[in-house]
Motif scaffolding. Structure first.
Motif, PDB file in Angstrom:
ATOM      1  N   LEU A   1      32.942   1.407  57.905  1.00 33.12           N
ATOM      2  CA  LEU A   1      32.037   2.555  57.992  1.00 33.12           C
ATOM      3  C   LEU A   1      30.616   2.151  57.611  1.00 33.12           C
ATOM      4  N   TYR A   2      30.488   1.296  56.606  1.00 29.95           N
ATOM      5  CA  TYR A   2      29.148   0.804  56.224  1.00 29.95           C
ATOM      6  C   TYR A   2      28.507   0.034  57.369  1.00 29.95           C
ATOM      7  N   LYS A   3      29.256  -0.878  57.964  1.00 23.69           N
ATOM      8  CA  LYS A   3      28.699  -1.702  59.037  1.00 23.69           C
ATOM      9  C   LYS A   3      28.338  -0.868  60.263  1.00 23.69           C
ATOM     10  N   SER A   4      29.020   0.257  60.452  1.00 18.25           N
ATOM     11  CA  SER A   4      28.728   1.101  61.607  1.00 18.25           C
ATOM     12  C   SER A   4      27.658   2.141  61.302  1.00 18.25           C
ATOM     13  N   GLY A   5      27.120   2.115  60.079  1.00 18.76           N
ATOM     14  CA  GLY A   5      26.015   3.008  59.738  1.00 18.76           C
ATOM     15  C   GLY A   5      26.441   4.378  59.252  1.00 18.76           C
ATOM     16  N   GLU A   6      27.746   4.598  59.020  1.00 21.88           N
ATOM     17  CA  GLU A   6      28.208   5.896  58.513  1.00 21.88           C
ATOM     18  C   GLU A   6      28.236   5.834  56.981  1.00 21.88           C
ATOM     19  N   PHE A   7      27.037   5.913  56.401  1.00 21.70           N
ATOM     20  CA  PHE A   7      26.891   5.575  54.985  1.00 21.70           C
ATOM     21  C   PHE A   7      27.539   6.594  54.047  1.00 21.70           C
ATOM     22  N   ALA A   8      27.465   7.872  54.381  1.00 22.18           N
ATOM     23  CA  ALA A   8      28.055   8.876  53.493  1.00 22.18           C
ATOM     24  C   ALA A   8      29.578   8.707  53.423  1.00 22.18           C
ATOM     25  N   ARG A   9      30.216   8.533  54.582  1.00 23.51           N
ATOM     26  CA  ARG A   9      31.666   8.321  54.597  1.00 23.51           C
ATOM     27  C   ARG A   9      32.025   6.996  53.936  1.00 23.51           C
ATOM     28  N   ALA A  10      31.220   5.969  54.191  1.00 20.93           N
ATOM     29  CA  ALA A  10      31.490   4.656  53.590  1.00 20.93           C
ATOM     30  C   ALA A  10      31.467   4.748  52.072  1.00 20.93           C
ATOM     31  N   GLN A  11      30.478   5.460  51.543  1.00 21.98           N
ATOM     32  CA  GLN A  11      30.377   5.577  50.086  1.00 21.98           C
ATOM     33  C   GLN A  11      31.620   6.261  49.513  1.00 21.98           C
ATOM     34  N   ALA A  12      32.077   7.337  50.151  1.00 19.10           N
ATOM     35  CA  ALA A  12      33.239   8.058  49.640  1.00 19.10           C
ATOM     36  C   ALA A  12      34.482   7.170  49.647  1.00 19.10           C
ATOM     37  N   VAL A  13      34.678   6.426  50.736  1.00 23.15           N
ATOM     38  CA  VAL A  13      35.878   5.587  50.843  1.00 23.15           C
ATOM     39  C   VAL A  13      35.820   4.418  49.859  1.00 23.15           C
ATOM     40  N   LEU A  14      34.648   3.821  49.688  1.00 24.45           N
ATOM     41  CA  LEU A  14      34.537   2.705  48.741  1.00 24.45           C
ATOM     42  C   LEU A  14      34.703   3.190  47.300  1.00 24.45           C
ATOM     43  N   ARG A  15      34.208   4.379  47.017  1.00 26.93           N
ATOM     44  CA  ARG A  15      34.422   4.913  45.658  1.00 26.93           C
ATOM     45  C   ARG A  15      35.910   5.185  45.412  1.00 26.93           C
ATOM     46  N   ARG A  16      36.634   5.609  46.454  1.00 26.68           N
ATOM     47  CA  ARG A  16      38.084   5.783  46.307  1.00 26.68           C
ATOM     48  C   ARG A  16      38.757   4.435  46.076  1.00 26.68           C
ATOM     49  N   THR A  17      38.279   3.398  46.749  1.00 27.01           N
ATOM     50  CA  THR A  17      38.796   2.044  46.516  1.00 27.01           C
ATOM     51  C   THR A  17      38.699   1.694  45.042  1.00 27.01           C
ATOM     52  N   LEU A  18      37.556   2.016  44.446  1.00 23.66           N
ATOM     53  CA  LEU A  18      37.315   1.642  43.050  1.00 23.66           C
ATOM     54  C   LEU A  18      38.103   2.509  42.077  1.00 23.66           C
TER      55      LEU A  18
END
Length: 749
Positions: free
Chosen positions: A167-184
């Motif tokens: 999601l980060y690489k595709s420019g969907e930053f808001a979704r990327a942030q949520a998913v990466l925070r769930r990872t953590l």
């Protein structure tokens, strides 16, 4: 016989079971050795198993996995043999892992789809398929498979990580942030997830948060080259130079092939004006990764700073070839072309190509955008200024007098500051705004929403294609009227900018095809494009240096990128006429000065007469003019700010003007000072004007004594007058929007 058969059968069964146990033990030992990193031992054990049974699918599969790190084609052949023995979903996943180049992506996708057909709940296969679709740029399909994988394995941190990274690489930053925070949440020690979260925050201009995240990641992995590289970049942006350098150098100790660390180190060296070291760092990055667009761009910046504009242009074009979507490389190209060619129509064509490449989708979406602004021609207007340079920067020499003198009863002034740096100049400018928004951590979409929410009527772009440009912000058309001013007198090339401000000297009225150089509609201010405040009144004008030196000292403290061969050829006529004259130039130390010296010699100018100063703090830079009798102007891009600084210090700047607006800046300034005779339309006329002035020492001394006063009483420093002219221009633009079918005011030409 029966007993024997039974016995015999029983004996064979026991032997087969024993053999199977031995095989399984050997296979387990091979897998254990492989996981410990003992690839050779694991490989030898698999070879033993395959030699004993060429149809051992599990051994063939494991041998393929082991081989994949060395020879993917050989690995694929082994796993293919395993699949011929048994179509196992795990084997299919492993086969996909051997497809390591884009050309083999279809093979991998087919293998994974087959694995999922055989085992629909295979979360690992769904994860890998999502990753492949993400690499192919099919974000919708990638998201579909990642979501299926997470539905099956909601606590699988690695799948969340891969999804967030896609999601980060595709420019969907808001979704990327949520998913990466769930990872953590699932894996608090996942260093790569912390690192990628920081990159998401950086991409959305949330640098302060990114710094906190990276500093935490460093506590988890002090020697992670990934973390140190990004940390160095953020520390550099925060002005923590020494810490940034230490982080980047440590990253390169850990991983000398880390191209992004070389690139960041080069940027750091650029900021420290260590141009040769910066060039070496960018060159090393390109050696390691020839298609690294950012390094080509930055190498171009070192060429520009060194006075090699043609090399810089070539670097920017290479960056664009590596990454056609790189807006920064394209903007730098447009900025640099102004210094190299005196052809406004060619510049317009290049700028329009920028818009077609980068803005098309946004322009199409915003073409039907509705603005809720009340279309009342005479009401109080909301004016928005957007800039990364509301600070100690040359632009503040011009925004300061304008903002100081605005009529706040007629206008409500909003400033959108895009810089992470603030200083006392920022504080002064802030005091002149009705509303000040620190927007450096806003991405383009968020800032556009803010401007719409603020109901800005006229939005002013102060940057165009210069450093820190936000072209994709303006392409969203957040305000009904958008205008370009100050950065330079040229064109953005964008249909989203309806107007540009200019003056009758930069763009003469009535000359054919003048306005055709711009995609915007030109509105001419009555006097000048610029109004100047030196922001340094304590540096005095001294006596003419030639009175004591016995010779004329010329100087040029312009950006070295303006030192084109056209400029040096122009100056050669001056030095041919005045062989005893001296020249003081601004250029970084090292190879830049060596190359410039050789170029001067090639144009017949004795290198012995040339001396250099480096980049200086403003007060020291102004004092350098105390060594100069006459400033030599550049062509085709004249001095703008530097010429005004020279006049302020009592140093006249004769000019050669051409066809493009940037080549007519000197003419504009001299006309407003009442010195049009120092402006020439030809090389010969320029040489004549400069040499005549140099030989008339009494006149030169009188000019030096009176230029500052002449500046102070001219329109070039009349802030109140300039503000009224700007306000009238804004009002005219606004009225044109309110009544698009109405008559055009005659000053819009």
């Amino acid at each position: 016989m029966a007993a024997f058969t039974t016995m015999s059968t029983s004996h064979a069964s026991h032997a087969a079971a024993a053999q199977a146990q031995t095989t399984q033990a050997t296979l387990a030992a091979a897998e254990s050795a492989w996981q410990r990193g003992e690839a050779e031992t694991a490989h030898a054990l698999c070879e033993h198993l395959i030699a004993a049974n060429p149809h051992d699918a599990d051994a063939l599969n494991l041998a393929g996995l082991i081989e994949n790190g060395r020879d993917p084609l050989a690995a694929r052949a082994l796993i293919g043999r395993a699949l011929a023995e048994r179509e196992d979903p795990v084997f299919l996943v492993n086969l996909a892992m051997t497809c390591q180049c884009a050309a083999d992506r279809d093979i991998a996708i087919r293998a994974l789809h087959r694995a999922i057909d055989l085992r629909p709940d295979f979360a690992v296969a769904l994860n890998n398929l999502g990753h492949l679709y993400g690499e192919a740029g099919n974000c919708a399909e990638a998201s579909h498979h990642f979501e299926r994988a997470l539905a099956l394995a909601p606590a699988h941190a690695a799948i969340h990580f891969n999804y967030g990274t896609m999601l980060y690489k595709s420019g969907e930053f808001a979704r990327a942030q949520a998913v990466l925070r769930r990872t953590l949440e699932l894996s608090p020690g996942h260093v790569s997830a912390w690192n990628n979260l920081a990159q998401v925050l950086l991409a959305t201009n949330r640098n302060t948060e990114a710094l906190v995240v990276l500093e935490h990641a460093r506590t988890l992995a002090p020697d992670s080259a990934d973390v140190l590289t990004n940390l160095g970049c953020v520390l550099l942006g925060a002005g923590r130079i020494d810490e940034a350098q230490a982080a980047l150098e440590r990253a390169l100790e850990r991983d000398p092939g880390r191209v992004s660390a070389w690139n960041n180190l080069g940027n750091l060296m650029m900021q420290m004006s260590r141009i040769d070291e910066a060039r070496a760092a960018f060159t090393r990055a390109i050696e390691l990764k020839p298609d690294f667009a950012a390094a080509h761009l930055n190498l171009g910046n070192t060429c520009s700073k060194s006075g090699s504009i043609d090399e810089a242009i070539a670097c920017y074009r290479r960056a664009m070839a590596c990454d056609p979507a790189h807006t920064g490389a394209n903007s730098n190209l447009l900025w640099s072309l102004m210094f190299a060619i005196d052809d406004g129509h060619a510049l317009r064509a290049e700028a329009e190509q920028f818009s077609a490449r980068h803005e098309a989708a946004l322009l199409a979406a915003s073409a039907v955008a509705h603005h809720a602004n009340t279309p009342e021609p005479a009401r109080r207007l909301r004016i928005g200024y957007v800039s990364p340079d509301f600070r100690n920067h040359c632009q503040s020499l011009f925004t300061m007098p304008l903002l100081r003198h605005h009529d706040h009863e007629a206008l409500e002034i909003f400033c959108y500051s895009l810089s992470t740096q603030t200083d006392e100049v920022t504080a002064r400018l802030r005091g002149f705004a009705d509303v000040w928004r620190d927007a450096h951590e806003f991405d383009d979409a968020r800032l556009a929403r803010q401007i719409r929410d603020d109901r800005i009527d006229v939005l002013v772009d102060l940057t165009m294609h210069m450093d820190g440009a936000r072209r994709l912000l303006f392409a969203r058309r957040p305000a009904p009227v958008q205008v370009a001013w100050l950065a330079y007198p040229g064109t953005t090339g964008s249909p989203s900018i309806g107007w540009r401000l200019t003056d009758p000297w930069l763009d003469p009225v009535g000359e054919p095809q003048i306005d055709d150089q711009y995609t915007e509609r030109s509105l001419r201010l009555p006097d000048a494009f610029w109004c100047y405040d030196p922001l340094a009144t304590d540096v005095a004008v001294n006596a003419l240096p030639a009175l004591t030196a016995g010779h004329i000292t010329f100087g040029c403290l312009n950006n070295p990128c303006k030192l084109t061969d056209t400029t040096l050829a122009l100056w050669s006529g001056v030095f041919a006429a005045l062989p005893n004259a001296r020249l003081l130039l601004m250029a970084p130390p090292g190879s830049a000065r060596e190359r410039l010296t050789k170029r001067f010699a090639a144009h017949g100018i004795d290198p012995a007469c040339v001396s250099f100063v480096g980049f200086q703090a403003r007060a020291d830079y102004l004092r350098t003019y105390q060594q100069i009798d006459i400033a030599l102007d550049t062509f085709p891009a004249n001095g703008h700010t530097t010429s005004l600084d020279a006049f302020w210090m009592g140093v006249p700047v004769p000019t050669r003007y051409g066809r493009s607006a940037v080549s007519r800046a000197g003419l504009c300034l001299l006309a407003n000072l009442g010195l049009p005779e120092l402006a020439a339309a030809s090389d010969a006329g320029y040489v004549a004007a400069v040499t005549a002035l140099a030989r008339d020492v009494p006149r030169l001394a009188a000019l030096r004594a009176g230029l500052r006063v002449r500046m102070e009483v001219s329109p070039l420093m009349d802030g109140a007058r300039f503000a009224r002219n700007m306000e009238a221009a804004y009002r005219q633009m606004w009225q044109a929007w309110c009544a698009p079918q109405g008559a055009t005011n005659e000053c819009a030409r």
